[in-house]
Design a protein around this motif. Structure first.
Motif, PDB file in Angstrom:
ATOM      1  N   GLU A 125      -9.124  -2.105 -46.788  1.00 52.71           N
ATOM      2  CA  GLU A 125      -9.294  -2.560 -48.180  1.00 52.71           C
ATOM      3  C   GLU A 125      -9.170  -1.371 -49.116  1.00 52.71           C
ATOM      4  N   ARG A 126      -8.404  -1.556 -50.163  1.00 51.64           N
ATOM      5  CA  ARG A 126      -8.262  -0.494 -51.161  1.00 51.64           C
ATOM      6  C   ARG A 126      -9.450  -0.583 -52.104  1.00 51.64           C
ATOM      7  N   ARG A 127     -10.112   0.511 -52.340  1.00 56.07           N
ATOM      8  CA  ARG A 127     -11.235   0.600 -53.269  1.00 56.07           C
ATOM      9  C   ARG A 127     -10.915   1.647 -54.327  1.00 56.07           C
ATOM     10  N   ALA A 128     -11.616   1.599 -55.452  1.00 54.22           N
ATOM     11  CA  ALA A 128     -11.392   2.631 -56.472  1.00 54.22           C
ATOM     12  C   ALA A 128     -11.582   3.995 -55.824  1.00 54.22           C
ATOM     13  N   GLY A 129     -10.566   4.833 -55.917  1.00 59.38           N
ATOM     14  CA  GLY A 129     -10.656   6.196 -55.393  1.00 59.38           C
ATOM     15  C   GLY A 129     -10.613   6.300 -53.876  1.00 59.38           C
ATOM     16  N   GLY A 130     -10.242   5.243 -53.204  1.00 59.72           N
ATOM     17  CA  GLY A 130     -10.167   5.403 -51.750  1.00 59.72           C
ATOM     18  C   GLY A 130     -10.006   4.101 -50.984  1.00 59.72           C
ATOM     19  N   TRP A 131     -10.618   4.074 -49.795  1.00 62.18           N
ATOM     20  CA  TRP A 131     -10.426   2.968 -48.864  1.00 62.18           C
ATOM     21  C   TRP A 131     -11.756   2.561 -48.244  1.00 62.18           C
ATOM     22  N   LEU A 132     -11.834   1.290 -47.875  1.00 61.62           N
ATOM     23  CA  LEU A 132     -12.917   0.836 -47.010  1.00 61.62           C
ATOM     24  C   LEU A 132     -12.248   0.293 -45.737  1.00 61.62           C
ATOM     25  N   ILE A 133     -12.544   0.943 -44.617  1.00 65.90           N
ATOM     26  CA  ILE A 133     -11.892   0.610 -43.351  1.00 65.90           C
ATOM     27  C   ILE A 133     -12.908  -0.047 -42.425  1.00 65.90           C
ATOM     28  N   ASN A 134     -12.490  -1.114 -41.791  1.00 65.69           N
ATOM     29  CA  ASN A 134     -13.355  -1.849 -40.851  1.00 65.69           C
ATOM     30  C   ASN A 134     -14.693  -2.225 -41.484  1.00 65.69           C
ATOM     31  N   GLN A 135     -14.669  -2.392 -42.793  1.00 67.45           N
ATOM     32  CA  GLN A 135     -15.853  -2.784 -43.567  1.00 67.45           C
ATOM     33  C   GLN A 135     -17.032  -1.840 -43.399  1.00 67.45           C
ATOM     34  N   ARG A 136     -16.741  -0.604 -42.923  1.00 73.03           N
ATOM     35  CA  ARG A 136     -17.869   0.312 -42.734  1.00 73.03           C
ATOM     36  C   ARG A 136     -17.537   1.784 -42.956  1.00 73.03           C
ATOM     37  N   ILE A 137     -16.250   2.121 -43.085  1.00 76.93           N
ATOM     38  CA  ILE A 137     -15.899   3.534 -43.257  1.00 76.93           C
ATOM     39  C   ILE A 137     -15.220   3.739 -44.615  1.00 76.93           C
ATOM     40  N   GLU A 138     -15.812   4.591 -45.452  1.00 82.10           N
ATOM     41  CA  GLU A 138     -15.188   4.904 -46.744  1.00 82.10           C
ATOM     42  C   GLU A 138     -14.451   6.230 -46.630  1.00 82.10           C
ATOM     43  N   ALA A 139     -13.215   6.245 -47.114  1.00 76.37           N
ATOM     44  CA  ALA A 139     -12.409   7.469 -47.032  1.00 76.37           C
ATOM     45  C   ALA A 139     -11.589   7.610 -48.298  1.00 76.37           C
ATOM     46  N   ALA A 140     -11.421   8.869 -48.744  1.00 76.40           N
ATOM     47  CA  ALA A 140     -10.579   9.094 -49.927  1.00 76.40           C
ATOM     48  C   ALA A 140      -9.101   8.992 -49.551  1.00 76.40           C
ATOM     49  N   LEU A 141      -8.779   9.432 -48.316  1.00 72.05           N
ATOM     50  CA  LEU A 141      -7.384   9.449 -47.869  1.00 72.05           C
ATOM     51  C   LEU A 141      -7.295   8.809 -46.493  1.00 72.05           C
TER      52      LEU A 141
END
Ligand SMILES: Cc1cc2nc3c(=O)[nH]c(=O)nc-3n(C[C@H](O)[C@H](O)[C@H](O)COP(=O)(O)OP(=O)(O)OC[C@H]3O[C@@H](n4cnc5c(N)ncnc54)[C@H](O)[C@@H]3O)c2cc1C
Length: 391
Positions: A125-141
């Motif tokens: 999922e694309r989030r402001a300023g980054g990503w949410l992966i597997n609904q549990r990991i936030e990453a900028a890149l």
């Protein structure tokens, strides 16, 4: 569910992902590598690498070989399937045989990044300023290093496994018993490569330590099983390999550079290694392009200094082109069947052709200089990293 945060999430812990992770981690970024497999894991591959792979990754050969297979290769036997081959000896090490289960595990451990192994990527999922992966990991890149079927490549629109012209290959690697080793006539220092009569693919036999790796890859997937079974039978009847070698081969596909239309960059995301379709067109060698793309991507990320927009990451695509040529340049020209037949029959019997064209140019890339090592990159200020890498 607890949320985990990182600067960079790399999906795939193969050679591309671990090479990239190591540089970014050493430069002070917080890197997490996600892989669906637990390591050590197997990868369908012949396990042949050239010395630049070890040099670019700063691998101490003696240290690596202490507990792992690192088979020095000083020559090749090469010909057409069914015909008399030619031997080429270099009297120096021109390649190595490794086992992917050992090599990839070593690189991933050494990368020093946080690892989430045994976890497949299932949502992006694309989030402001980054990503949410597997609904549990936030990453900028987000970096896609998940091999040919990489889910990040799919996210970027790749028609994975359908609208693409891929190479397909089948392979088996097994530990020989003492009796089998006595009946194996393939010399460890001189692997054997045999082209199909139509030159649309080739088979190989690598004897590394106590292990034997046999396989065959082709540009057209039709009748791959038939070609590989016939190859295996021929190796047995000519007593190159033990007649009780296993006959079940494992298949995999990948893209050659120039055959891929995959989008490599978008805002906050880029692809490396097989996910980007970078294997050398003539030999199918993919490990060196995978690690080089990982290093080039890392240099771009450091130079971007947090600007992970597609404009900020554009240098990566430019540097891939500088390194491997514009994709169109490497697309093999269609060769008429009669010409292929002529080439196959005549040229593969000439010593100068097998040595200087097939081996030196197509397989060993002896004219391709090293890109700078990962260490040289991280010791230079970030903005110089990219330039020093491409020197
Ligand atoms: C039969 C065969 C023989 C070959 N022989 C050679 C050779 O001798 N020398 C050579 O240089 N090249 C060879 N190649 C090519 C080489 O194997 C690849 O180019 C190389 O492995 C690419 O590395 P990579 O890191 O991009 O991808 P990979 O090594 O494929 O690593 C990708 C990683 O991503 C993980 N992953 C995949 N999907 C997901 C997901 N959904 N979620 C999380 N993780 C995921 C996988 O588990 C894997 O660990 C061969 C290929 C084949 C098929």
């Amino acid at each position: 569910m607890t949320t985990e945060r990182c600067d960079v999430l790399i999906v795939g812990g193969g050679p591309a992902g671990s090479s990239c992770a190591r540089v970014l981690q050493q430069a002070g970024l917080d890197v997490l590598v996600l892989d669906k497999s637990g390591f050590p894991r197997d990868k369908v591959c012949a396990g042949w690498i050239t010395p630049p792979v070890l040099d670019e990754l700063e691998i101490d050969r003696a240290d690596y070989a202490r507990e792992r297979v690192l088979q020095p290769i000083t020559g090749f036997r090469l010909g057409l399937i069914g015909a008399v081959p030619l031997d080429t000896d270099y009297a120096r090490i021109v390649s190595y045989g490794i086992r992917r289960c050992e090599f990839d595990h070593y690189l991933l451990q050494r990368a020093g990044a946080r690892l989430s192994l045994g976890e497949a990527l299932h949502s992006i999922e694309r989030r402001a300023g980054g990503w949410l992966i597997n609904q549990r990991i936030e990453a900028a890149l987000l970096i896609g290093a998940g091999g040919h079927f990489c889910p990040v490549a799919r996210h970027l629109g790749a028609d994975v496994g359908r609208g693409e012209l891929s190479v397909t290959a089948r392979e088996i690697e097994f530990r020989m018993s003492d009796a089998q080793q006595r009946r194996c006539n393939v010399a460890p220092h001189r692997p054997e490569l045999y082209f199909c009569a139509d030159l649309k693919g080739y088979g190989w036999v690598f004897h590394k330590g106590a292990y034997l790796n046999i396989g065959l890859g082709r540009e057209d997937p039709q009748r791959l099983a038939e070609h590989s079974t016939a190859f295996l039978d021929w190796l047995k009847t000519t007593e190159r390999i033990p007649d009780d070698s296993p006959a079940v081969l494992h298949g995999h596909a990948y893209l050659l550079y120039g055959h891929s239309q995959r989008k490599l960059i978008d805002d906050g995301v880029l692809l490396i290694g097989d996910a980007a379709g970078l294997a050398y067109a003539q030999s199918g060698e993919g490990i060196r392009p995978a690690i080089e793309s990982g290093l080039l991507a890392a240099a771009t990320v450091l130079a971007a200094k947090g600007d992970y927009s597609s404009a900020g990451l554009a240098g990566y695509r430019d540097n891939l082109r500088k390194r491997f040529g514009a994709p169109g340049d490497t697309r093999p020209q269609p060769i008429a069947t009669t010409v292929r037949h002529y080439l196959g029959k005549r040229l593969l019997r000439k010593r100068w052709f097998t040595r200087h064209v097939v081996l030196d140019r197509w397989f060993l890339h002896s004219r391709q200089p090293l890109i700078a090592t990962a260490g040289a990159m991280t010791s230079a200020p970030a903005h110089q990293g990219l330039q020093s890498l491409m020197r």
